[in-house]
Design a protein around this motif. Sequence first.
Motif, PDB file in Angstrom:
ATOM      1  N   SER A 173       5.265 -26.716 -10.596  1.00  0.00           N
ATOM      2  CA  SER A 173       5.107 -25.537 -11.440  1.00  0.00           C
ATOM      3  C   SER A 173       5.526 -25.826 -12.877  1.00  0.00           C
ATOM      4  O   SER A 173       6.636 -26.297 -13.125  1.00  0.00           O
ATOM      5  N   VAL A 174       4.624 -25.511 -13.798  1.00  0.00           N
ATOM      6  CA  VAL A 174       4.805 -25.796 -15.213  1.00  0.00           C
ATOM      7  C   VAL A 174       4.764 -24.480 -15.981  1.00  0.00           C
ATOM      8  O   VAL A 174       3.829 -23.694 -15.823  1.00  0.00           O
ATOM      9  N   VAL A 175       5.774 -24.231 -16.799  1.00  0.00           N
ATOM     10  CA  VAL A 175       5.790 -23.042 -17.652  1.00  0.00           C
ATOM     11  C   VAL A 175       5.035 -23.373 -18.932  1.00  0.00           C
ATOM     12  O   VAL A 175       5.242 -24.438 -19.541  1.00  0.00           O
ATOM     13  N   VAL A 176       4.145 -22.451 -19.331  1.00  0.00           N
ATOM     14  CA  VAL A 176       3.313 -22.634 -20.526  1.00  0.00           C
ATOM     15  C   VAL A 176       3.401 -21.388 -21.409  1.00  0.00           C
ATOM     16  O   VAL A 176       3.702 -20.301 -20.934  1.00  0.00           O
ATOM     17  N   ARG A 177       3.109 -21.566 -22.687  1.00  0.00           N
ATOM     18  CA  ARG A 177       3.091 -20.433 -23.615  1.00  0.00           C
ATOM     19  C   ARG A 177       1.797 -19.632 -23.515  1.00  0.00           C
ATOM     20  O   ARG A 177       1.803 -18.422 -23.665  1.00  0.00           O
ATOM     21  N   ASP A 178       0.678 -20.331 -23.288  1.00  0.00           N
ATOM     22  CA  ASP A 178      -0.647 -19.716 -23.314  1.00  0.00           C
ATOM     23  C   ASP A 178      -1.423 -20.177 -22.090  1.00  0.00           C
ATOM     24  O   ASP A 178      -1.899 -21.320 -22.042  1.00  0.00           O
ATOM     25  N   LEU A 179      -1.531 -19.309 -21.092  1.00  0.00           N
ATOM     26  CA  LEU A 179      -2.165 -19.675 -19.830  1.00  0.00           C
ATOM     27  C   LEU A 179      -3.621 -20.092 -20.024  1.00  0.00           C
ATOM     28  O   LEU A 179      -4.056 -21.095 -19.452  1.00  0.00           O
ATOM     29  N   GLU A 180      -4.388 -19.341 -20.817  1.00  0.00           N
ATOM     30  CA  GLU A 180      -5.798 -19.669 -21.007  1.00  0.00           C
ATOM     31  C   GLU A 180      -5.970 -21.046 -21.640  1.00  0.00           C
ATOM     32  O   GLU A 180      -6.798 -21.843 -21.202  1.00  0.00           O
ATOM     33  N   GLN A 181      -5.187 -21.328 -22.674  1.00  0.00           N
ATOM     34  CA  GLN A 181      -5.265 -22.633 -23.338  1.00  0.00           C
ATOM     35  C   GLN A 181      -4.870 -23.753 -22.379  1.00  0.00           C
ATOM     36  O   GLN A 181      -5.506 -24.809 -22.349  1.00  0.00           O
ATOM     37  N   ALA A 182      -3.824 -23.536 -21.601  1.00  0.00           N
ATOM     38  CA  ALA A 182      -3.375 -24.557 -20.654  1.00  0.00           C
ATOM     39  C   ALA A 182      -4.457 -24.838 -19.605  1.00  0.00           C
ATOM     40  O   ALA A 182      -4.765 -26.001 -19.322  1.00  0.00           O
ATOM     41  N   MET A 183      -5.053 -23.781 -19.042  1.00  0.00           N
ATOM     42  CA  MET A 183      -6.120 -23.988 -18.045  1.00  0.00           C
ATOM     43  C   MET A 183      -7.286 -24.743 -18.672  1.00  0.00           C
ATOM     44  O   MET A 183      -7.848 -25.652 -18.059  1.00  0.00           O
ATOM     45  N   ARG A 184      -7.650 -24.366 -19.889  1.00  0.00           N
ATOM     46  CA  ARG A 184      -8.762 -25.023 -20.577  1.00  0.00           C
ATOM     47  C   ARG A 184      -8.473 -26.521 -20.722  1.00  0.00           C
ATOM     48  O   ARG A 184      -9.345 -27.363 -20.472  1.00  0.00           O
ATOM     49  N   THR A 185      -7.258 -26.868 -21.107  1.00  0.00           N
ATOM     50  CA  THR A 185      -6.886 -28.279 -21.245  1.00  0.00           C
ATOM     51  C   THR A 185      -6.978 -28.998 -19.907  1.00  0.00           C
ATOM     52  O   THR A 185      -7.543 -30.098 -19.824  1.00  0.00           O
ATOM     53  N   TYR A 186      -6.433 -28.414 -18.869  1.00  0.00           N
ATOM     54  CA  TYR A 186      -6.467 -29.048 -17.549  1.00  0.00           C
ATOM     55  C   TYR A 186      -7.905 -29.265 -17.086  1.00  0.00           C
ATOM     56  O   TYR A 186      -8.237 -30.311 -16.530  1.00  0.00           O
ATOM     57  N   VAL A 187      -8.765 -28.269 -17.304  1.00  0.00           N
ATOM     58  CA  VAL A 187     -10.165 -28.371 -16.859  1.00  0.00           C
ATOM     59  C   VAL A 187     -10.942 -29.361 -17.727  1.00  0.00           C
ATOM     60  O   VAL A 187     -11.592 -30.281 -17.217  1.00  0.00           O
ATOM     61  N   GLU A 188     -10.887 -29.182 -19.055  1.00  0.00           N
ATOM     62  CA  GLU A 188     -11.731 -29.972 -19.955  1.00  0.00           C
ATOM     63  C   GLU A 188     -11.237 -31.405 -20.148  1.00  0.00           C
ATOM     64  O   GLU A 188     -12.046 -32.317 -20.299  1.00  0.00           O
ATOM     65  N   GLU A 189      -9.929 -31.609 -20.155  1.00  0.00           N
ATOM     66  CA  GLU A 189      -9.389 -32.944 -20.419  1.00  0.00           C
ATOM     67  C   GLU A 189      -9.073 -33.748 -19.160  1.00  0.00           C
ATOM     68  O   GLU A 189      -9.082 -34.975 -19.190  1.00  0.00           O
ATOM     69  N   TYR A 190      -8.779 -33.041 -18.047  1.00  0.00           N
ATOM     70  CA  TYR A 190      -8.340 -33.737 -16.843  1.00  0.00           C
ATOM     71  C   TYR A 190      -9.160 -33.423 -15.602  1.00  0.00           C
ATOM     72  O   TYR A 190      -8.904 -33.980 -14.535  1.00  0.00           O
ATOM     73  N   GLY A 191     -10.121 -32.513 -15.710  1.00  0.00           N
ATOM     74  CA  GLY A 191     -10.973 -32.181 -14.572  1.00  0.00           C
ATOM     75  C   GLY A 191     -10.248 -31.458 -13.458  1.00  0.00           C
ATOM     76  O   GLY A 191     -10.698 -31.477 -12.311  1.00  0.00           O
ATOM     77  N   ILE A 192      -9.126 -30.810 -13.780  1.00  0.00           N
ATOM     78  CA  ILE A 192      -8.341 -30.107 -12.761  1.00  0.00           C
ATOM     79  C   ILE A 192      -8.712 -28.634 -12.787  1.00  0.00           C
ATOM     80  O   ILE A 192      -8.596 -27.972 -13.802  1.00  0.00           O
ATOM     81  N   GLY A 193      -9.153 -28.115 -11.666  1.00  0.00           N
ATOM     82  CA  GLY A 193      -9.559 -26.717 -11.534  1.00  0.00           C
ATOM     83  C   GLY A 193     -10.501 -26.612 -10.356  1.00  0.00           C
ATOM     84  O   GLY A 193     -10.753 -27.606  -9.675  1.00  0.00           O
ATOM     85  N   PRO A 194     -11.024 -25.479 -10.057  1.00  0.00           N
ATOM     86  CA  PRO A 194     -10.836 -24.194 -10.723  1.00  0.00           C
ATOM     87  C   PRO A 194      -9.427 -23.633 -10.473  1.00  0.00           C
ATOM     88  O   PRO A 194      -8.731 -24.051  -9.563  1.00  0.00           O
ATOM     89  N   TRP A 195      -9.065 -22.653 -11.318  1.00  0.00           N
ATOM     90  CA  TRP A 195      -7.751 -22.029 -11.283  1.00  0.00           C
ATOM     91  C   TRP A 195      -7.879 -20.602 -10.772  1.00  0.00           C
ATOM     92  O   TRP A 195      -8.721 -19.848 -11.251  1.00  0.00           O
ATOM     93  N   GLU A 196      -7.052 -20.233  -9.800  1.00  0.00           N
ATOM     94  CA  GLU A 196      -6.964 -18.852  -9.329  1.00  0.00           C
ATOM     95  C   GLU A 196      -5.799 -18.201 -10.071  1.00  0.00           C
ATOM     96  O   GLU A 196      -4.688 -18.746 -10.085  1.00  0.00           O
ATOM     97  N   ILE A 197      -6.059 -17.044 -10.675  1.00  0.00           N
ATOM     98  CA  ILE A 197      -5.086 -16.383 -11.543  1.00  0.00           C
ATOM     99  C   ILE A 197      -4.526 -15.132 -10.857  1.00  0.00           C
ATOM    100  O   ILE A 197      -5.292 -14.345 -10.288  1.00  0.00           O
ATOM    101  N   TYR A 198      -3.211 -14.978 -10.939  1.00  0.00           N
ATOM    102  CA  TYR A 198      -2.509 -13.843 -10.336  1.00  0.00           C
ATOM    103  C   TYR A 198      -1.500 -13.291 -11.333  1.00  0.00           C
ATOM    104  O   TYR A 198      -0.912 -14.045 -12.101  1.00  0.00           O
ATOM    105  N   GLU A 199      -1.288 -11.983 -11.301  1.00  0.00           N
ATOM    106  CA  GLU A 199      -0.245 -11.382 -12.132  1.00  0.00           C
ATOM    107  C   GLU A 199       0.869 -10.865 -11.236  1.00  0.00           C
ATOM    108  O   GLU A 199       0.626 -10.159 -10.261  1.00  0.00           O
ATOM    109  N   PHE A 200       2.088 -11.237 -11.604  1.00  0.00           N
ATOM    110  CA  PHE A 200       3.294 -10.779 -10.914  1.00  0.00           C
ATOM    111  C   PHE A 200       3.983  -9.793 -11.839  1.00  0.00           C
ATOM    112  O   PHE A 200       4.227 -10.100 -13.005  1.00  0.00           O
TER     113      PHE A 200
END
Length: 162
Positions: free
Chosen positions: A14-41
């Motif tokens: 688990s990694v804490v990030v400032r901007d979830l959308e930007q972080a997901m975009r980086t993981y998907v576009e730069e590292y091919g990691i995804g898709p991401w399921e998003i949940y709000e607590f």
Amino acid sequence: MAASPVFTETLQISVVVRDLEQAMRTYVEEYGIGPWEIYEFNPETVSEMRESGQPVERSWRLALANVGQVQWELIQPLDDTSIYATFLATKGEGVHHIGVATPSFDGTIAELEGKGHEVVLGGEYRGVRFAYLSTDRDLGVITEIFAAPPGLEQEPDAVYPA
């Protein structure tokens, strides 16, 4: 003589990030990691939310993706007082905790409390009980344990990319 394993499998990083959308975009576009399921607590989705034994109302969004057998979790705090917001303020973005399997959720909490550890954050999100344990003081990282009814499936609030 070695103790019996308290943790039996690594399930999540688990990694804490400032901007979830930007972080997901980086993981998907730069590292091919995804898709991401998003949940709000938040107080509406988490019952019995407690930090260090005290009732609290906190909010955060998270996204989950699998990398092989291990789930990656990105967490963005939505308040200024949660353990995630404190982590960001003091350490910046980075690994916050490791999710692990245990033979017994309640047994593990009792055993570690008996050794002086505490539940840093805990509650129940839509049928899944979770507890963050203060193992950072001797393992260097907080550990999270989970308990869910067999066959429970969660529907994400959103998926990225859509």
